[in-house]
Design an enzyme around this catalytic site. Structure first.
Site, PDB file in Angstrom:
ATOM      1  N   ARG A 140       9.016 -21.953  15.590  1.00 19.19           N
ATOM      2  CA  ARG A 140      10.419 -21.823  14.306  1.00 19.19           C
ATOM      3  C   ARG A 140      10.712 -20.470  14.756  1.00 19.19           C
ATOM      4  O   ARG A 140      10.236 -19.761  14.859  1.00 19.19           O
ATOM      5  CB  ARG A 140      10.684 -22.578  13.585  1.00 19.19           C
ATOM      6  CG  ARG A 140       9.853 -21.582  12.748  1.00 19.19           C
ATOM      7  CD  ARG A 140       9.745 -22.114  11.195  1.00 19.19           C
ATOM      8  NE  ARG A 140       8.541 -21.102  10.062  1.00 19.19           N
ATOM      9  CZ  ARG A 140       8.339 -21.307   8.983  1.00 19.19           C
ATOM     10  NH1 ARG A 140       8.566 -22.455   8.497  1.00 19.19           N
ATOM     11  NH2 ARG A 140       7.361 -20.906   8.573  1.00 19.19           N
ATOM     12  N   ARG A 181      39.654   3.625 -10.357  1.00 16.25           N
ATOM     13  CA  ARG A 181      39.822   3.209 -12.113  1.00 16.25           C
ATOM     14  C   ARG A 181      40.146   4.828 -12.632  1.00 16.25           C
ATOM     15  O   ARG A 181      39.486   5.680 -13.434  1.00 16.25           O
ATOM     16  CB  ARG A 181      38.123   2.677 -12.527  1.00 16.25           C
ATOM     17  CG  ARG A 181      37.826   1.465 -11.358  1.00 16.25           C
ATOM     18  CD  ARG A 181      36.598   1.592 -12.726  1.00 16.25           C
ATOM     19  NE  ARG A 181      36.435   0.031 -11.579  1.00 16.25           N
ATOM     20  CZ  ARG A 181      35.388   0.109 -10.109  1.00 16.25           C
ATOM     21  NH1 ARG A 181      34.929   1.148 -10.005  1.00 16.25           N
ATOM     22  NH2 ARG A 181      35.074  -0.506 -10.099  1.00 16.25           N
ATOM     23  N   CYS A 239      39.270  -5.246  -4.499  1.00 17.56           N
ATOM     24  CA  CYS A 239      38.630  -4.241  -5.438  1.00 17.56           C
ATOM     25  C   CYS A 239      37.689  -4.812  -6.154  1.00 17.56           C
ATOM     26  O   CYS A 239      37.122  -3.823  -6.594  1.00 17.56           O
ATOM     27  CB  CYS A 239      39.149  -2.989  -5.620  1.00 17.56           C
ATOM     28  SG  CYS A 239      40.352  -3.609  -6.870  1.00 17.56           S
ATOM     29  N   GLU A 241      44.446 -10.551 -10.607  1.00 14.24           N
ATOM     30  CA  GLU A 241      43.183 -10.533 -11.117  1.00 14.24           C
ATOM     31  C   GLU A 241      43.047 -11.304 -12.486  1.00 14.24           C
ATOM     32  O   GLU A 241      42.093 -11.394 -13.080  1.00 14.24           O
ATOM     33  CB  GLU A 241      42.809  -8.874 -11.364  1.00 14.24           C
ATOM     34  CG  GLU A 241      43.733  -7.849 -12.689  1.00 14.24           C
ATOM     35  CD  GLU A 241      42.835  -6.842 -13.406  1.00 14.24           C
ATOM     36  OE1 GLU A 241      41.646  -6.461 -12.829  1.00 14.24           O
ATOM     37  OE2 GLU A 241      44.013  -5.905 -13.879  1.00 14.24           O
ATOM     38  N   GLY A 283      41.677  -8.530  -8.040  1.00 16.32           N
ATOM     39  CA  GLY A 283      40.630  -8.167  -8.710  1.00 16.32           C
ATOM     40  C   GLY A 283      39.291  -9.110  -8.743  1.00 16.32           C
ATOM     41  O   GLY A 283      39.591 -10.127  -9.885  1.00 16.32           O
ATOM     42  N   ASP A 288      37.726  -9.545 -13.155  1.00 17.20           N
ATOM     43  CA  ASP A 288      38.159 -10.108 -14.146  1.00 17.20           C
ATOM     44  C   ASP A 288      38.957 -11.617 -13.437  1.00 17.20           C
ATOM     45  O   ASP A 288      38.481 -12.590 -14.939  1.00 17.20           O
ATOM     46  CB  ASP A 288      39.148  -9.016 -13.779  1.00 17.20           C
ATOM     47  CG  ASP A 288      38.717  -8.028 -15.107  1.00 17.20           C
ATOM     48  OD1 ASP A 288      37.756  -8.181 -15.442  1.00 17.20           O
ATOM     49  OD2 ASP A 288      40.166  -7.671 -15.426  1.00 17.20           O
ATOM     50  N   SER A 348      46.043  -6.371  -4.623  1.00 20.80           N
ATOM     51  CA  SER A 348      44.798  -6.145  -4.524  1.00 20.80           C
ATOM     52  C   SER A 348      43.279  -6.789  -5.330  1.00 20.80           C
ATOM     53  O   SER A 348      43.693  -6.884  -6.624  1.00 20.80           O
ATOM     54  CB  SER A 348      44.409  -4.545  -4.963  1.00 20.80           C
ATOM     55  OG  SER A 348      42.627  -4.876  -4.689  1.00 20.80           O
ATOM     56  N   MET A 399       7.191 -29.423   0.263  1.00 21.05           N
ATOM     57  CA  MET A 399       6.956 -29.997   0.368  1.00 21.05           C
ATOM     58  C   MET A 399       5.653 -30.756   0.889  1.00 21.05           C
ATOM     59  O   MET A 399       4.495 -29.462   0.721  1.00 21.05           O
ATOM     60  CB  MET A 399       8.364 -30.724   1.070  1.00 21.05           C
ATOM     61  CG  MET A 399       9.352 -30.788   0.901  1.00 21.05           C
ATOM     62  SD  MET A 399      10.203 -30.983   1.504  1.00 21.05           S
ATOM     63  CE  MET A 399      10.563 -32.880   2.412  1.00 21.05           C
ATOM     64  N   TYR A 455      42.084  -5.561   3.654  1.00 22.42           N
ATOM     65  CA  TYR A 455      40.393  -4.447   3.593  1.00 22.42           C
ATOM     66  C   TYR A 455      39.889  -4.628   2.169  1.00 22.42           C
ATOM     67  O   TYR A 455      40.304  -5.750   1.553  1.00 22.42           O
ATOM     68  CB  TYR A 455      41.299  -2.840   3.325  1.00 22.42           C
ATOM     69  CG  TYR A 455      42.369  -2.683   1.466  1.00 22.42           C
ATOM     70  CD1 TYR A 455      41.529  -2.988   0.750  1.00 22.42           C
ATOM     71  CD2 TYR A 455      42.998  -3.073   2.095  1.00 22.42           C
ATOM     72  CE1 TYR A 455      42.278  -2.976  -0.584  1.00 22.42           C
ATOM     73  CE2 TYR A 455      43.848  -3.111   0.514  1.00 22.42           C
ATOM     74  CZ  TYR A 455      43.375  -2.745  -0.422  1.00 22.42           C
ATOM     75  OH  TYR A 455      44.205  -2.870  -1.362  1.00 22.42           O
ATOM     76  N   ARG A 460       3.513 -35.149   8.033  1.00 24.52           N
ATOM     77  CA  ARG A 460       3.858 -33.765   7.765  1.00 24.52           C
ATOM     78  C   ARG A 460       5.342 -33.811   7.804  1.00 24.52           C
ATOM     79  O   ARG A 460       6.038 -34.769   7.955  1.00 24.52           O
ATOM     80  CB  ARG A 460       3.782 -32.634   8.868  1.00 24.52           C
ATOM     81  CG  ARG A 460       2.563 -32.248   9.481  1.00 24.52           C
ATOM     82  CD  ARG A 460       2.631 -31.411  10.647  1.00 24.52           C
ATOM     83  NE  ARG A 460       1.417 -31.438  10.634  1.00 24.52           N
ATOM     84  CZ  ARG A 460       0.410 -29.915  10.514  1.00 24.52           C
ATOM     85  NH1 ARG A 460       0.827 -29.676   9.771  1.00 24.52           N
ATOM     86  NH2 ARG A 460      -0.379 -29.966  10.343  1.00 24.52           N
ATOM     87  N   GLY A 512       6.034 -24.643   2.355  1.00 25.24           N
ATOM     88  CA  GLY A 512       5.431 -24.675   0.614  1.00 25.24           C
ATOM     89  C   GLY A 512       5.688 -25.642  -0.210  1.00 25.24           C
ATOM     90  O   GLY A 512       4.955 -26.226  -1.187  1.00 25.24           O
TER      91      GLY A 512
END
Lengths: 916, 916
Positions: B335, B592, B867, B780, B801, B804, B799, B102, B887, B91, B100
């Site tokens: 296991r 935004r 963010c 960003e 971004g 982007d 912050s 191998m 944060y 095995r 499943g």
């Protein structure tokens, strides 16, 4: 205690940081025993302190007092003394020359009492009152912020009232009245009397010079010239000497060699009975030094001797301001002089011949920008041309564009995409914005040392000055020349090498330097092979041109011997490749295969991409393989023995698809018309809509398209390998390299590489040949640079694609922001230069450095190059040398420039490491 | 000498790297004295050696020989002995479970001779021939690459020929014939006889397991599960025990707790007279453990005891494979078991109650992904629904989509943007691609431990299994259920919590966990405030749900106590803000403001941007100020006392302008029609053409637009400051922060900051209040991160971004590539997960790290947050914790997930540092 003030006898030419250029050079001339009027320099450090404190540092006043006392002792006169006054000039002098940008006040020390002493001592009452008038005018405008126009108007009114034609015709009484008028203007405008106390005048003038560091126009100039904003200026306080004490006096500007052509021998302008500002401003037309020789042989001889001394000492072209006061020569300023591109090459080469400098030093005296300038095309002499006038050639090149009469219009027209020729009576620092925006500058007044000429030469803009036949009316916005009237928006062509001005748009042809670069020295000289004669019907070139070409040749050869960077070219056709090779390219660093699919072949690629299934796709591909094979053979053949780097297809998808808007309009119109829309159009529209990308720059390009369209890259690898095998079988020496575009992750490269290696192995095995095909990748995404240590596992070489890397690192779509945003950003100082022109070392350059260092750490044998436009940009080439790249690849035209700059980079980094 | 082979008595559970999960756990059970059949494990190192050498390392054969001899001694039998054969299973067993994926070969050691010995020794001739038949079938398919279907067809033919209904009905003679047929299939397909030599069988089987590591489906699974590709698998060679020796034998799978609900108490499936593969494959329906208790109380008791031992030892839910051979229990595998999201929370909480683990450990047993899963909406019970059938709930959640019958169709439909429910009789590893593409999986066969159930739970996909009422016809592409026929493309709704399957699209409603998160524990339990009752008319929730909610509550509270990262929310409206605050958000990390200009207000912004001059522009702006002021007051009010970060306008220009294509078509159509085109449209078209951007993502956005359109940012700063002042004057506690988008250079930020500071100073001075308004920037763009040390000079906070930043670092336009390219890239392994989902630590993450470290080096007080959407992604949150951010800000729905993961990150880094 910080020393804020240095007597001229204390400094030397190496103290430019502290004393500014002018101060350091005045000190150096003093040290050399040349006749410099006594004086002292207030340091840039004092200026920086002043600007940060908002007031003079406490010690400064004391030190100025002591320096002034020392000066008074030396000349034996007191500042503003009522009987025999010492007068001083107060002049700015920053580390880097900023011509016309900052303030100068002359005749400080004159007041209602000392003007009489000056009259007595000089024996020239008119001169004394004229000097006082000048002080109030200059002090009023620059120190007291009275609008300069008010003094100019008062002067004009005085001339009219007294019916005098020129300033010189004004009598002592006229001038005494004018002084009274000026003083009342000052009182009215400032609410205070014109300061009578000599020391108060001096302190205010010093402060005005400090303040002039931070005017908007000075800041703009520094941004344009990439001079740091925080250096500050020094202030030079110099004993006044007078060029306006009658016919045995005068003032001039001279060069130790001709700054326009580089021809040996002194060269300059002289104005009798005038003060310095009169020469520089270009208001009156000047005499030559030969004229001075006739007028005042002794002063001329002294001047020549001083200039020889300076040139030997500075080992370079010097420019000089001098004044002759009643037959006595005074040196007011010297510095290593600006020069045209051609002059730079010739002078550097001559100085080597004269054993003043080494060839390495000569290389540091010329720049790739200058070489580019020499290669600028010229107006075609053989075409039909209507000469408007001939004037002074101030900065070479050919400029063809529409006429603009002021900065605003020049900038607006440039923003619309027009080439503009800025036409002014004379320029002043306010015209700087317009000069930047224009392709050429034309003025009606001024000489080769006028503001327009100096600034345009510095910028490498074509410039013609002193076109006195032209009547420029900036209000009516017309140029009148005899019967001809040129309006704003009409076209002019100006030749900065000959000084000619033509109506309309004259065709433009290559320069002699360009011809040399392309065809070699002999051909360009019109020599051995006689080709030049046959083609142009001319008998070689003139001596100056021949001398220039030999100088260029010498320095280019030396650069080739010194440089460590190889120079390759970006070329997509055998013609381009042949041109590049003749220009010295050592291979093709970038063949953009997408350029091979323009015109008729575009349809084939469109069919591959839009194919309905594998059968349709492979039919189109089968047509492409032989075409591509022949493309690649052509390149390998021209570049036999040199590397040819084939970049796999990197189309922005939309460039190979029909335009969505056009197609939508077509279908919509067919829909409402009598005909049905073409079903093929409908099918294409559906496909284009499906594949339409909001941001094609960030879409299915490069390796992404290659991994999505099965077989696309394989066909190119197959064609390239077959081409190389065919060359090999023809007994040639093909050096094929394959380059994968837009890789962001090593996995992408592994997938392409695995397939490519299989194809190369299969084809070479079948042909029974051995062929080493290095496979590398563009590094043109930030992520590629940041994970270069991984990508190097699957790459034999990196080529930094700094165009796209700049777009992604800054998040700029060049198409969208370069015109609209960049003008604003250059204006408000976000940029000193477009990051697409010179590599942004802090951002994009940091990624190049990371990519190069970390790639090499994984694989020391990794080849490193660059193939963005920065590969041909002088400053960027120094950066790439320093980062340790192996080669730059640039457009064929820029290959010589890159060779030169690569040589200069090697010399300069050797120098730096020798110093370090 | 490297030890490649370990006897079960030599290893333990900590040796998973070397022995794989299965081998390490078999060794551990052996160590615990549980009844494990004797055997040995070949290490992952041997596999890696094999894969890199392409052949077994030399030492391996010798060590296997010695281990085999030791095994034979231990059991007193010889491998394949003709009289009393030792048989073994071979095995696979990798470090991470790959169910499943191998290969396994059972009954190794049987041949034409030993089959007779086995028959004699077992006293069951039919069993012996059936075992031999199974060996040839398994060995043929997995070791010899004979298509499995050929054996299946032969088996079916044999049943038909002998008129037997099922496999079990086949007689010894039938099986003997079948063995002959199988052997002839092997001969025909491989050109060689089925190998008779036992040791040859063993060696080939080991090699087949090694090879199975690198099958395509295994590689795909690992990519999906982010398991490294270079670990290799161990191979376990285990003495065969037989569950198919009649009614006193059997085989089963068990869990120490219910993995679906987390309810305490053993749980499992048992199949009498069967071998292990029969249970896992879901081919036959199973009995429960209670059934086993009746059938074989002794084995049941032993099993229960073993399971208690394991759970106490592993301190977690264990799953187990076991076999009963003629009344003797054998443990074949254990296991730590997979479990549903709800079970994870309940089990972790119960284990704390049982004092088996600490609360910190409990936090490490649950994930944000699981919490997200619990918050998944459910099918609306109150809506009209047509129940199709009820089956086994295998993985919770609600899935509504169109039916697809295979992977190809599921992937194609997903690529078209459809939600898909994959419907299969039963799944196998080939269906993996379809399962990834589908929102839910439905099978007609199999139990909770079938392939479909296990894999779907692992992926967090809704799954219902064993829907035996459904007749699935993948050829006709229909599901038939009584009279009802469902076709491909029809819709189904499946409930993975109840096992219900509905026709059509059932509306979806929030889950109980979601309600708890939003309204608190009491409300969700239907308790104190009675609000639940009023609204839903129901009397609270059932006990299991209540237990789950309490567990979630306990672990979230503990996470809040432990976490160092603050969690803020991205919110643009007071409603969003209020929701976010109720979910535990500690402020608004990103408002935004461009979202405030949708609908009617869009026209105002369009007018500002397209304005002909300052007057037209400022008129529109004057209308905007009061609107924006009220917007901001609303947010400050809801978030009183907490930071509210207003990001200045960051529109992609085209979103605020009319669509070029639409407008072009409109104008073109008007042109050909009877009417003139509307002059306003013509003017707009001209403006839109002028401002049209090829790549709006990289165009005039954020700070660029703010610097180009005079007054645009000023109006927003004014409105925000006025709002904060108004709040202050109302006695509130506003914490306004201003954030500048898309900064690439510190100069941009300086320009905006200078203006903003002036506005804030003027307004606060006028109002006579004190207001601290931190001004920060998005990071960003790659350049912003790379020059963070400069940008920090002008920023109070950064912050990141990361949306982007991912787009620019990879050069991906999310709109363009996420659907088309990413499916391909996930498939070919360029990605293990979309970089927009989990932060790409090597590329984008490296920039975040550079930005954070170098920004803080300039300014230690610099606030640092994120963010992008990654702010709510579990794995990314750990990265941000580790990088040292202060944060994360995410969508309100993800706030609880972020709180949980931030707590887990703190626990795990404390653990790491405690260990280090």
């Amino acid at each position: 205690m910080v020393q804020y003030v240095y007597d001229f006898s204390q400094g030397d030419m190496d103290m430019k940081d502290l004393l500014g250029g002018k101060g350091a050079n005045l000190a150096e001339m003093t040290r050399l025993g040349l006749p410099v009027p006594p004086g002292f320099t207030i340091t840039t450090e004092a200026c920086r302190e002043y600007l940060s404190l908002g007031t003079e540092p406490g010690e400064l006043r004391v030190q100025v007092t002591m320096a002034l006392r020392h000066l008074e002792d030396a000349v034996g006169r007191q500042l503003g003394d009522r009987h025999d006054p010492l007068l001083v000039s107060v002049r700015s002098g920053a580390k880097f020359s900023m011509p016309g940008m900052m303030e100068t006040v002359l005749n400080v020390g004159l007041n209602d009492a000392s003007v009489k002493g000056l009259a007595e001592e000089s024996g020239d009452e008119r001169f004394a009152w004229d000097s006082y008038r000048r002080l109030i005018q200059m002090f009023g405008a620059t120190v007291l912020d009275v609008p300069a126009a008010e003094f100019a108007t008062a002067l004009d009114d005085a001339k009219k009232a007294a019916r005098r034609a020129t300033d010189v015709d004004l009598t002592t009484d006229d001038l005494r009245t004018l002084v009274a008028t000026y003083k009342s203007i000052v009182l009215e405008r400032t609410g205070a009397e014109f300061p009578q106390h000599p020391r108060e005048q001096l302190d205010l003038a010093i402060r005005a010079v400090f303040d002039s560091w931070n005017t908007d126009r000075a800041r703009l100039y520094r941004r344009r010239e990439r001079i740091p904003q925080d250096l500050g200026t020094a202030v030079n306080v110099v004993t006044m000497v007078f060029g306006n004490l009658g016919d045995t006096s005068g003032t001039g500007v001279a060069f130790t060699r001709d700054p326009a052509t580089g021809k040996p021998g002194a060269y300059g302008d002289y104005l009798p009975n005038a003060q310095g500002e009169d020469v520089v401003s270009g208001i009156r037309n000047t005499l030559s030094l030969d004229d001075l020789k006739h007028l005042d042989p002794l002063s001329h001889k002294q001047l020549m001797k001083a200039m020889r001394r300076l040139e030997t000492h500075y080992r370079d072209l010097c420019d000089i301001e001098f004044t002759v006061e009643r037959g006595h020569l005074w040196m007011l300023q010297t510095r290593v002089g600006k020069r045209t591109a051609g002059a730079a090459f010739r002078i550097a080469s001559h100085l080597v011949d004269e054993r003043l400098i080494t060839e390495d030093e000569a290389l540091e005296r010329v720049t790739g920008a200058q070489l580019a300038h020499l290669m600028f095309p010229q107006l075609d002499r053989s075409s039909e041309r209507t000469l408007l006038t001939r004037a002074m050639a101030a900065s070479p090149g050919a400029a063809v564009g529409t006429v603009a009469f002021d900065s605003a219009e020049a900038q607006a027209a440039a923003a619309r995409g027009e080439d503009v020729v800025l036409v002014r009576r004379e320029t002043n620092p306010d015209d700087l914005g317009g000069m930047i925006a224009a392709v050429g500058v034309l003025t009606a007044r001024g000489g080769k040392t006028s503001h327009a000429a100096v600034v345009a030469r510095g910028m490498g803009k074509t410039c013609v000055v002193g076109a006195e036949a032209l009547e420029v009316d900036p209000v009516a916005r017309t140029i009148t020349c005899g019967d001809v009237v040129v309006h704003e928006g009409d076209s002019l062509s100006i030749d900065g090498t000959t000084g000619e001005v033509f109506l309309g748009r004259v065709p433009v042809v290559p320069s002699a330097a360009q011809r040399y670069i392309e065809e070699g020295l002999d051909a360009a000289l019109g020599g051995d092979d006689g080709r030049a004669e046959e083609q142009s019907g001319e008998q070689g070139v003139d001596d100056d041109t021949a001398d220039l070409l030999r100088a260029v040749d010498r320095l280019l050869r030396h650069a080739d011997a010194r440089r460590r960077l190889r120079v390759e070219a970006n070329a997509d056709t055998p013609d381009d490749a042949a041109r590049a090779r003749s220009l010295g390219a050592e291979g093709i660093g970038l063949c953009r295969t997408e350029h091979m699919f323009l015109g008729e072949r575009r349809a084939l690629i469109e069919r591959v991409i839009l194919a309905d299934g594998p059968d349709e796709r492979s039919a189109s591909m089968d047509e492409l393989v032989p075409l591509q094979r022949e493309d690649f053979r052509g390149l390998l053949d021209v570049m036999d023995g040199l590397p040819v780097t084939i970049r796999l297809l990197d189309p922005p998808l939309h460039e190979f698809l029909p335009d969505l808007t056009e197609l939508s309009v077509k279908v919509a119109l067919a829909d409402v018309g009598d005909d049905e829309p073409d079903p093929a159009d409908l099918k294409r529209l559906a496909a284009v809509e499906r594949l339409h990308e909001t941001n094609p720059m960030l879409g299915l390009r490069g390796v992404r398209l290659g991994l999505l369209v099965p077989g696309l890259f394989a066909l190119q690898v197959r064609a390239a390998t077959e081409a190389a095998i065919a060359q090999l079988q023809d007994g040639k020496d093909p050096h094929l390299e394959i380059m994968v575009p837009l890789v962001g992750s090593v996995q992408e490269l592994h997938l392409v590489r695995d397939e490519a290696e299989r194809i190369v192995a299969d084809l070479t095995a079948a042909a029974g040949v051995t062929l080493d095909v290095p496979i590398g990748t563009m590094i043109e995404l930030p992520r590629a640079a940041l994970t270069a240590h991984r990508i190097a596992e699957a790459a034999d070489f990196f080529s930094f694609g700094t165009n796209d890397l700049t777009q992604t690192t800054w998040g700029f779509s060049r198409d969208d922001v370069e015109r609209s945003l960049f003008i604003k950003y250059l204006e408000n100082g976000v940029f000193t230069i477009s990051p697409f022109e010179t590599i942004d070392a802090d951002g994009v350059g940091r990624l190049v450095r990371i990519g190069a260092e970390e790639g090499r750490r994984t694989k020391p044998s990794l080849g490193l190059g660059v193939c963005g436009e920065h590969g041909g940009d002088p400053e960027s080439i120094h950066f790439f040398h320093e980062v340790g790249l192996d080669y730059v690849s640039c457009s064929p035209f820029r290959v010589p420039i890159a060779r030169l700059e690569a040589g200069r980079a090697a010399v300069s980094s050797d120098g730096a490491s020798a110093t370090a």
